[in-house]
Design a protein around this motif. Sequence first.
Motif, PDB file in Angstrom:
ATOM      1  N   ALA A   1     -15.047  12.470  -1.799  1.00 23.69           N
ATOM      2  CA  ALA A   1     -14.093  12.039  -0.731  1.00 23.69           C
ATOM      3  C   ALA A   1     -14.284  13.497   0.327  1.00 23.69           C
TER       4      ALA A   1
ATOM      5  N   VAL B   1     -10.550   4.084   8.603  1.00 27.12           N
ATOM      6  CA  VAL B   1     -10.371   4.069   7.385  1.00 27.12           C
ATOM      7  C   VAL B   1     -11.090   2.779   6.580  1.00 27.12           C
TER       8      VAL B   1
ATOM      9  N   VAL C   1     -14.483   3.859   5.780  1.00 27.18           N
ATOM     10  CA  VAL C   1     -14.515   4.883   4.739  1.00 27.18           C
ATOM     11  C   VAL C   1     -14.496   4.074   3.524  1.00 27.18           C
ATOM     12  N   GLY C   2     -13.689   3.025   3.409  1.00 22.97           N
ATOM     13  CA  GLY C   2     -13.447   2.058   2.466  1.00 22.97           C
ATOM     14  C   GLY C   2     -14.660   1.334   2.125  1.00 22.97           C
TER      15      GLY C   2
ATOM     16  N   VAL D   1     -13.774   1.398  -2.096  1.00 23.07           N
ATOM     17  CA  VAL D   1     -12.464   1.493  -2.409  1.00 23.07           C
ATOM     18  C   VAL D   1     -11.618   0.536  -1.648  1.00 23.07           C
TER      19      VAL D   1
ATOM     20  N   TYR E   1      -8.074   1.283  -1.460  1.00 31.45           N
ATOM     21  CA  TYR E   1      -7.225   2.273  -0.962  1.00 31.45           C
ATOM     22  C   TYR E   1      -7.519   3.670  -0.545  1.00 31.45           C
ATOM     23  N   VAL E   2      -6.833   4.127   0.381  1.00 26.49           N
ATOM     24  CA  VAL E   2      -7.170   5.531   0.983  1.00 26.49           C
ATOM     25  C   VAL E   2      -6.075   6.404   1.035  1.00 26.49           C
TER      26      VAL E   2
ATOM     27  N   GLU F   1      -4.385   9.691   2.452  1.00 29.54           N
ATOM     28  CA  GLU F   1      -4.645  10.589   3.521  1.00 29.54           C
ATOM     29  C   GLU F   1      -3.405  11.886   3.364  1.00 29.54           C
TER      30      GLU F   1
ATOM     31  N   ALA G   1      -7.415   0.186   2.628  1.00 28.07           N
ATOM     32  CA  ALA G   1      -8.739   0.342   3.346  1.00 28.07           C
ATOM     33  C   ALA G   1      -9.507  -1.013   3.813  1.00 28.07           C
TER      34      ALA G   1
END
Length: 241
Positions: free
Chosen positions: A25, A35, A38-39, A44, A46-47, A49, A68
Motif C-alpha cells: 500500500a 483511487v 489504485v483499486g 481491491v 475499497y481504499v 485514506e 475504489a
Amino acid sequence: MASPENLTADLSRINDFFVIARNTAFTFKGKALDVKQVGRELNVRYVLEGSVQRANKLLRVSVQLIDAQTGSHLWADRFDKPVADLFEMQHEIVSRLANTLNVQLVAVEARRAERMQHPDTIDLNFLGRACLNKGTTRENLDRARGFFQRVLELHPYDVGALVGMATVDASLAASFMTDDGAARLAAAEAASIKAVSLMPSHAVAHICLGFVQMITDRRTKLLANTSRHWRSIGTWPTLTV
C-alpha cells in the motif's frame, strides 16, 4: 501517530475481508493517483485514506473509506485524543478505527448485496451481519436468521452463518423475546461448538459460545434459586391475567 502496521493487523482479522500488506500500500504514498487506478492495480474494492494532525497536546486522525470502483466516499470520521501515553493512544485509536470500519464495511457490503439478483453465501452473510448490527429487535433478528439459514442450506459448514445463527438464538433467549428460550440456547450452543470445531481461531465463535454458556448458567441458577424460595414459603405464585 497511529501505526499503519497495527491498523493493518487489526483490519486483517475482520472476517471475509482481505487487506493489502502495508509495504504494498505504501508504494502509492505521496503519489497523485486516482483511487480507481489504485483499486485496479491492487485488485481491491475499497481504499482507506487517512491523515494525522498534531496541535499542542491533541492528536487528530482523520479517515475516509472510498469505493475504489466508483470513487465515491462511503464513510468518513475523525478521532481526537490527547497526547499522553503514545502507545496507549495508538492502541485506542487503531482499535476504535478497526471496530468502526468492521461495522461500516459490513453495511456497505450488505447494501451492495441487496442489489444483486443472485447473492452468494458471502453476500448473504454480510446481509445477516448487517441486520445484527442494526440492533437487537425481533425484526432484525428474524431477518438475520433468514439470511443465515439460506447460507446453511447452501453450505452447512459455513462458520460465519453458524456463528450468526448462534448469535440470533442467544439474543432471542437472553432478551426474553421467545417462549422457547431453553431450546434457543441449546441450538445456539450447538452451533457455536460446531463453528469452533470447524475454525478454532474464529474469535467471535468463541465469544458466542462463552456468552451462551454464561447465560445458560445464569438462567439455571435463577430457576434453582426461585424454586428454593417458593418451596421455603410452601406455595407457588399465582398469576392473574
